[in-house]
Design a protein around this motif. Structure first.
Motif, PDB file in Angstrom:
ATOM      1  N   LEU A   1      -5.062   3.725   7.827  1.00  0.00           N
ATOM      2  CA  LEU A   1      -5.001   2.317   7.823  1.00  0.00           C
ATOM      3  C   LEU A   1      -4.558   1.377   8.759  1.00  0.00           C
ATOM      4  CD1 LEU A   1      -4.384   2.202   3.722  1.00  0.00           C
ATOM      5  CD2 LEU A   1      -6.528   1.469   4.927  1.00  0.00           C
TER       6      LEU A   1
ATOM      7  N   VAL B   1      13.344  20.480   5.570  1.00  0.00           N
ATOM      8  CA  VAL B   1      11.999  20.755   4.680  1.00  0.00           C
ATOM      9  C   VAL B   1      11.844  22.033   4.690  1.00  0.00           C
ATOM     10  CG1 VAL B   1      10.280  20.152   6.310  1.00  0.00           C
ATOM     11  CG2 VAL B   1      10.143  19.473   3.968  1.00  0.00           C
TER      12      VAL B   1
ATOM     13  N   TRP C   1       5.672  16.280  11.545  1.00  0.00           N
ATOM     14  CA  TRP C   1       5.106  15.110  10.740  1.00  0.00           C
ATOM     15  C   TRP C   1       4.258  14.255  11.668  1.00  0.00           C
ATOM     16  CZ3 TRP C   1       6.533  15.504   5.750  1.00  0.00           C
ATOM     17  CH2 TRP C   1       7.570  16.249   5.492  1.00  0.00           C
TER      18      TRP C   1
ATOM     19  N   ASN D   1       8.402   6.369   6.010  1.00  0.00           N
ATOM     20  CA  ASN D   1       7.973   7.356   6.832  1.00  0.00           C
ATOM     21  C   ASN D   1       6.572   7.034   7.686  1.00  0.00           C
ATOM     22  OD1 ASN D   1       9.866   8.970   6.127  1.00  0.00           O
ATOM     23  ND2 ASN D   1       8.963  10.331   4.824  1.00  0.00           N
TER      24      ASN D   1
ATOM     25  N   THR E   1       4.560  22.341   3.365  1.00  0.00           N
ATOM     26  CA  THR E   1       5.446  22.197   2.208  1.00  0.00           C
ATOM     27  C   THR E   1       4.942  21.270   1.175  1.00  0.00           C
ATOM     28  OG1 THR E   1       7.048  22.375   3.898  1.00  0.00           O
ATOM     29  CG2 THR E   1       7.813  21.995   1.639  1.00  0.00           C
TER      30      THR E   1
ATOM     31  N   GLN F   1       4.616  22.569  -2.791  1.00  0.00           N
ATOM     32  CA  GLN F   1       5.379  22.047  -3.909  1.00  0.00           C
ATOM     33  C   GLN F   1       4.527  21.315  -4.851  1.00  0.00           C
ATOM     34  OE1 GLN F   1       8.433  19.584  -2.105  1.00  0.00           O
ATOM     35  NE2 GLN F   1       9.678  21.685  -1.911  1.00  0.00           N
TER      36      GLN F   1
ATOM     37  N   SER G   1       8.962  17.378  -5.478  1.00  0.00           N
ATOM     38  CA  SER G   1       9.930  18.148  -4.595  1.00  0.00           C
ATOM     39  C   SER G   1      11.441  18.360  -5.610  1.00  0.00           C
ATOM     40  CB  SER G   1      10.429  17.338  -3.379  1.00  0.00           C
ATOM     41  OG  SER G   1      11.634  17.955  -2.839  1.00  0.00           O
TER      42      SER G   1
ATOM     43  N   ALA H   1      14.559  10.402   1.687  1.00  0.00           N
ATOM     44  CA  ALA H   1      13.961   9.483   0.775  1.00  0.00           C
ATOM     45  C   ALA H   1      14.889   8.191   0.674  1.00  0.00           C
ATOM     46  CB  ALA H   1      13.503  10.083  -0.585  1.00  0.00           C
TER      47      ALA H   1
ATOM     48  N   ILE I   1       0.878  -1.087  -0.112  1.00  0.00           N
ATOM     49  CA  ILE I   1      -0.114  -0.121  -0.023  1.00  0.00           C
ATOM     50  C   ILE I   1       0.812   1.191  -0.123  1.00  0.00           C
ATOM     51  CG2 ILE I   1      -1.990   1.070   1.026  1.00  0.00           C
ATOM     52  CD1 ILE I   1      -2.280  -1.418   2.740  1.00  0.00           C
TER      53      ILE I   1
ATOM     54  N   GLU J   1      12.235  10.675   7.490  1.00  0.00           N
ATOM     55  CA  GLU J   1      13.670  10.528   7.073  1.00  0.00           C
ATOM     56  C   GLU J   1      13.795  11.147   5.719  1.00  0.00           C
ATOM     57  OE1 GLU J   1      15.663   9.402   9.313  1.00  0.00           O
ATOM     58  OE2 GLU J   1      14.175   9.062  10.803  1.00  0.00           O
TER      59      GLU J   1
ATOM     60  N   SER K   1      13.904  23.419   2.098  1.00  0.00           N
ATOM     61  CA  SER K   1      13.351  22.848   0.874  1.00  0.00           C
ATOM     62  C   SER K   1      12.055  23.605   0.236  1.00  0.00           C
ATOM     63  CB  SER K   1      13.019  21.268   0.942  1.00  0.00           C
ATOM     64  OG  SER K   1      11.858  21.000  -0.210  1.00  0.00           O
TER      65      SER K   1
ATOM     66  N   PRO L   1       8.691  12.644  -3.572  1.00  0.00           N
ATOM     67  CA  PRO L   1       9.752  13.212  -4.322  1.00  0.00           C
ATOM     68  C   PRO L   1       9.145  13.643  -5.800  1.00  0.00           C
ATOM     69  CG  PRO L   1      10.593  11.178  -3.502  1.00  0.00           C
ATOM     70  CD  PRO L   1       9.440  11.311  -2.956  1.00  0.00           C
TER      71      PRO L   1
ATOM     72  N   HIS M   1      13.876  19.992  -6.385  1.00  0.00           N
ATOM     73  CA  HIS M   1      15.315  20.215  -6.239  1.00  0.00           C
ATOM     74  C   HIS M   1      16.070  18.805  -6.117  1.00  0.00           C
ATOM     75  CE1 HIS M   1      14.927  19.179  -1.934  1.00  0.00           C
ATOM     76  NE2 HIS M   1      13.849  19.869  -1.871  1.00  0.00           N
TER      77      HIS M   1
ATOM     78  N   THR N   1      -5.380   4.083  -7.477  1.00  0.00           N
ATOM     79  CA  THR N   1      -5.783   2.852  -6.461  1.00  0.00           C
ATOM     80  C   THR N   1      -5.782   3.269  -5.229  1.00  0.00           C
ATOM     81  OG1 THR N   1      -5.430   1.569  -8.588  1.00  0.00           O
ATOM     82  CG2 THR N   1      -5.840   0.444  -6.509  1.00  0.00           C
TER      83      THR N   1
ATOM     84  N   GLU O   1      -2.320   7.959  -6.036  1.00  0.00           N
ATOM     85  CA  GLU O   1      -1.984   9.188  -7.033  1.00  0.00           C
ATOM     86  C   GLU O   1      -1.877   8.736  -8.491  1.00  0.00           C
ATOM     87  OE1 GLU O   1      -1.961  12.232  -6.395  1.00  0.00           O
ATOM     88  OE2 GLU O   1      -1.914  12.044  -3.915  1.00  0.00           O
TER      89      GLU O   1
HETATM   90  C1  LIG Z   1       9.060  19.174   0.851  1.00  0.00           C
HETATM   91  C2  LIG Z   1       9.916  17.722   1.290  1.00  0.00           C
HETATM   92  C3  LIG Z   1      11.348  17.867   0.570  1.00  0.00           C
HETATM   93  C4  LIG Z   1      12.245  16.777   0.802  1.00  0.00           C
HETATM   94  N1  LIG Z   1      13.399  16.730   0.243  1.00  0.00           N
HETATM   95  C5  LIG Z   1      14.168  15.580   0.460  1.00  0.00           C
HETATM   96  C6  LIG Z   1      15.490  15.756  -0.079  1.00  0.00           C
HETATM   97  O1  LIG Z   1      16.085  16.481  -0.749  1.00  0.00           O
HETATM   98  N2  LIG Z   1      16.387  14.524   0.026  1.00  0.00           N
HETATM   99  C7  LIG Z   1      15.455  13.331   0.312  1.00  0.00           C
HETATM  100  O2  LIG Z   1      16.272  12.312   0.450  1.00  0.00           O
HETATM  101  N3  LIG Z   1      14.346  13.511   0.866  1.00  0.00           N
HETATM  102  C8  LIG Z   1      13.619  14.554   1.013  1.00  0.00           C
HETATM  103  N4  LIG Z   1      12.187  14.303   1.454  1.00  0.00           N
HETATM  104  C9  LIG Z   1      12.013  13.105   2.382  1.00  0.00           C
HETATM  105  C10 LIG Z   1      11.257  12.377   1.303  1.00  0.00           C
HETATM  106  O3  LIG Z   1      10.576  12.977   0.419  1.00  0.00           O
HETATM  107  C11 LIG Z   1      10.395  11.027   2.238  1.00  0.00           C
HETATM  108  O4  LIG Z   1      11.293  10.741   3.023  1.00  0.00           O
HETATM  109  C12 LIG Z   1      10.020   9.944   1.256  1.00  0.00           C
HETATM  110  O5  LIG Z   1       9.346  10.336   0.126  1.00  0.00           O
HETATM  111  C13 LIG Z   1       9.427   8.806   2.245  1.00  0.00           C
HETATM  112  O6  LIG Z   1       9.074   7.897   1.599  1.00  0.00           O
HETATM  113  P1  LIG Z   1       7.646   6.935   1.641  1.00  0.00           P
HETATM  114  O7  LIG Z   1       7.610   6.126   0.724  1.00  0.00           O
HETATM  115  O8  LIG Z   1       7.752   6.425   2.839  1.00  0.00           O
HETATM  116  O9  LIG Z   1       6.354   7.913   1.469  1.00  0.00           O
HETATM  117  P2  LIG Z   1       5.823   8.867   0.541  1.00  0.00           P
HETATM  118  O10 LIG Z   1       6.915   9.494  -0.208  1.00  0.00           O
HETATM  119  O11 LIG Z   1       5.035   9.831   1.215  1.00  0.00           O
HETATM  120  O12 LIG Z   1       4.957   7.887  -0.408  1.00  0.00           O
HETATM  121  C14 LIG Z   1       3.516   7.479   0.467  1.00  0.00           C
HETATM  122  C15 LIG Z   1       2.763   6.772  -1.025  1.00  0.00           C
HETATM  123  O13 LIG Z   1       1.730   5.960  -0.310  1.00  0.00           O
HETATM  124  C16 LIG Z   1       0.535   6.558  -0.922  1.00  0.00           C
HETATM  125  N5  LIG Z   1      -0.663   6.370  -0.125  1.00  0.00           N
HETATM  126  C17 LIG Z   1      -0.939   6.706   1.062  1.00  0.00           C
HETATM  127  N6  LIG Z   1      -2.138   6.226   1.649  1.00  0.00           N
HETATM  128  C18 LIG Z   1      -2.602   5.410   0.417  1.00  0.00           C
HETATM  129  C19 LIG Z   1      -3.767   4.507   0.524  1.00  0.00           C
HETATM  130  N7  LIG Z   1      -4.441   4.560   1.315  1.00  0.00           N
HETATM  131  N8  LIG Z   1      -3.865   4.141  -0.980  1.00  0.00           N
HETATM  132  C20 LIG Z   1      -3.138   4.011  -1.866  1.00  0.00           C
HETATM  133  N9  LIG Z   1      -1.920   4.672  -1.644  1.00  0.00           N
HETATM  134  C21 LIG Z   1      -1.769   5.577  -0.730  1.00  0.00           C
HETATM  135  C22 LIG Z   1       0.844   8.094  -1.281  1.00  0.00           C
HETATM  136  O14 LIG Z   1      -0.027   8.700  -2.236  1.00  0.00           O
HETATM  137  C23 LIG Z   1       2.321   8.402  -1.525  1.00  0.00           C
HETATM  138  O15 LIG Z   1       2.680   8.102  -2.864  1.00  0.00           O
HETATM  139  C24 LIG Z   1      11.579  15.460   1.500  1.00  0.00           C
HETATM  140  C25 LIG Z   1      10.185  15.646   1.871  1.00  0.00           C
HETATM  141  C26 LIG Z   1       9.565  16.726   1.563  1.00  0.00           C
HETATM  142  C27 LIG Z   1       8.120  16.636   2.061  1.00  0.00           C
END
Ligand SMILES: Cc1cc2nc3c(=O)[nH]c(=O)nc-3n(C[C@H](O)[C@H](O)[C@H](O)COP(=O)(O)OP(=O)(O)OC[C@H]3O[C@@H](n4cnc5c(N)ncnc54)[C@H](O)[C@@H]3O)c2cc1C
Length: 418
Positions: free
Chosen positions: A260, A169, A254, A293, A143, A147, A51, A301, A14, A299, A172, A48, A53, A89, A41
C-alpha cells in the motif's frame, strides 16, 4: 460493478497490530473524534495474537505478558478509548480522489480521512524468496505461518525440525516447535554468532539441548510430498552434510508489508524497503503517516507500539495545524559503513524528536562499543560510542544532535567506525 459507499472519518489507521492500535488510542486521547482502524484479520492485535510465549509489553505497558494477552490488552484499550476497530476489513488500494478502497463482508467502500496512518507490519521472507533450491514438499514454514498453524488453528506440525535463523524470532520458533511436541535438531545461522539475548541462547543450549550451528547455511531442502532432509553447508570451508527432518522453519529476514505504501506514491527507502519517514512518522505526502514494523523491520512489539503512539500524537498535532507534515522536504539522513539502514531517514524540523528520543540504526556486523559519528558537511553533530552492534538488532542513537541540524544544509551522515 458494485458501487462503493463513501465513509468519512478523521483518521484512518491501516492495520490493527500494536503500532496501529497504540496510534489510534493516542489519537483519541489527544481529542481526535472519529478514529477508525481497518484490520484485515478476524481479530485485531497483529502478530502477537499468535505468538503465545511471554515477553511482550515491557516498554509500553510496563508489564510482561504473553503475545495473545498483549493483543487483547490493546484491543481493550482501543475499545475504552472509543476507537472504531473494523476487522475482516482489508484496504486494497487508493481511490482516485485520495480515499482508501476497502473490502469487507458488508461490501465495498471508500474511506476518506483527513489523515491516514499506515501500520501494516512486516513479514518474513519465505523459502522461495531466499532462493533455497530442492523439492516443494510439505513441512516448510516461516515463524508466522508456524505460529498460526500451532496456536490459531491447533494443527499438528511434524516430528523433527531445523530452524533457519538465530535472531530472537528463531528462538521464538523453537519454543513454538517444542510446545507442539516437535524435536528441534538445531538452529542455524550463517553469521559467526547467534543474534539474540544470551539467556535465550544458553536456555536453548543447556536446558533444551538445542545447538545453534553458527557459520552454517541451508543449501537445499528435499522430500516429497513431505520434507525428509535438509542439506547444510559450513560457510568457512564449504563442507556439506544432510540432517533428517520433516519440518524446516525459515525465520527472520524481514520485508515490510509495503504494497500500500508503494502504491500510495510516497518516497520509499531502498534499504528498509518501507516508506521514508521523518521523526514524526510523516511520509512525503502531507497527511500520510507510517509507523511500526512497516518502517523498521523488525522491532519488538513494544517498540512498534511506542512508534505508533508517537505517530498518533504527531498526527493529532498535524490535524490541529501545529506541525508540518512534509518529509519530502528537509534534510535526508544517510548511513555508511556497516550500517544497513536508519529510521527515520529524513529531518523535516530539527525540533521534532523521533519515538523514544532515539534514531534506530541497523548494524550489519557484530561490534563491542562501536564508535559512531554524525556529521553534516564538515560539522560533526555528535560522536560517541554505542554499547554494541548485533546484526538484525537495533542500535539506538540518542537524537539530541537533531537540534544542531542546519535545515538548509547538506544531508546528515551517520557513520559507524568499527
Ligand atoms: C514469531 C514472532 C515472535 C515475536 N516475539 C516477540 C516477543 O517475544 N516480544 C516482542 O515484544 N515482540 C515480538 N515479536 C515482534 C512483534 O510481534 C512485532 O514487532 C509487532 O507485532 C509489530 O507490530 P506492527 O503493528 O508494526 O505490525 P503487525 O503486528 O504485523 O500488525 C500489522 C497488522 O496490519 C494488518 N494489515 C496489513 N495489511 C493490511 C491491509 N491492507 N488492510 C488491513 N489490515 C492490514 C495485519 O493483518 C496486521 O494485523 C515477535 C514477532 C514474531 C513474528
Amino acid at each position: 460493478m458494485n458501487e462503493r459507499i463513501r465513509h468519512d472519518v478523521d483518521v484512518a489507521v491501516i492495520g490493527g497490530g500494536p503500532a496501529g492500535l497504540a496510534a489510534a488510542v493516542a489519537l483519541r486521547q489527544a481529542g481526535v473524534e472519529r478514529v477508525e482502524v481497518l484490520e484485515r484479520e478476524l481479530v485485531a492485535g497483529g502478530i502477537p495474537r499468535h505468538s503465545a510465549h511471554t515477553g511482550y509489553g515491557l516498554r509500553d505497558l510496563r508489564r510482561i505478558m504473553t503475545g495473545p494477552a498483549y493483543a487483547r490488552r490493546y484491543a481493550a484499550l482501543a475499545a475504552v478509548a472509543g476507537v472504531t476497530v473494523r476487522t475482516t476489513t482489508m484496504v486494497t488500494g487508493w481511490s482516485g480522489d485520495g480515499g482508501l478502497e476497502v473490502t469487507a463482508p458488508d461490501g465495498l467502500s471508500v474511506v476518506h480521512a483527513s489523515a491516514v496512518l499506515m501500520a501494516t507490519g512486516a513479514r518474513e521472507r519465505p523459502r522461495p524468496a531466499r532462493w533455497v533450491p530442492g523439492d516443494r514438499g510439505q513441512g516448510v514454514y516461516t515463524t508466522g505461518q508456524l505460529q498460526q498453524t500451532v496456536y490459531l488453528h491447533g494443527r499438528p506440525v511434524g516430528r523433527r525440525a531445523i530452524v533457519v535463523g538465530a535472531e530472537h524470532v528463531g528462538f521464538s520458533a523453537m519454543m513454538t516447535l517444542r510446545h507442539a511436541g516437535v524435536e528441534v535438531a538445531a538452529l542455524t545461522t550463517e553469521l559467526p554468532r547467534h543474534q539474540s539475548y544470551l539467556p535465550f541462547h544458553l536456555g536453548a543450549r543447556w536446558m533444551l539441548r538445542v545447538p545453534v550451528l553458527t557459520g552454517t547455511r541451508v543449501v537445499a531442502v528435499r522430500g516429497k510430498p513431505r520434507l525428509a532432509e535438509v542439506e547444510l553447508e559450513r560457510v568457512a570451508d564449504g563442507h556439506r552434510w544432510t540432517e533428517a527432518c520433516d519440518t524446516v522453519v525459515f525465520t527472520g529476514d524481514w520485508v515490510p508489508d509495503h504494497e500500500l505504501a508503494r502504491t500510495a506514491g510516497v518516497g520509499m527507502d531502498a534499504r528498509t524497503l518501507g516508506p521514508v519517514i521523518d521523526a514524526t512518522g510523516a511520509t512525503s505526502t502531507p497527511g500520510l503517516f507510517a509507523a511500526g514494523n512497516l518502517c523498521h523491520p523488525v522491532e519488538t512489539a513494544d517498540v512498534a507500539a511506542l512508534s505508533g503512539r508517537h505517530a498518533g500524537r504527531s498526527i493529532a498535532r498535524w490535524l490541529a495545524g501545529r506541525a508540518a507534515s512534509a518529509a519530502g522536504a528537509g534534510v535526508p539522513i544517510e548511513v555508511d559503513g556497516p550500517l544497513a539502514w536508519t529510521s527515520p531517514q529524513r529531518i523535516s524540523s530539527s525540533a521534532d524528536l523521533p519515538a523514544r528520543g532515539r534514531v534506530i540504526l541497523r548494524p550489519s556486523v557484530f561490534a563491542r562499543l562501536p564508535r559512531v559519528r554524525v556529521s553534516q558537511g564538515d560539522r560533526v553533530l555528535w560522536q560517541g560510542r554505542l554499547p554494541q552492534f548485533v546484526p538484525s538488532r537495533p542500535a539506538l542513537l540518542p537524537a539530541s544532535w537533531l537540534a544542531r541540524v542546519d535545515p538548509s544544509g547538506a544531508a546528515v551522515r551517520i557513520e559507524a567506525l568499527v
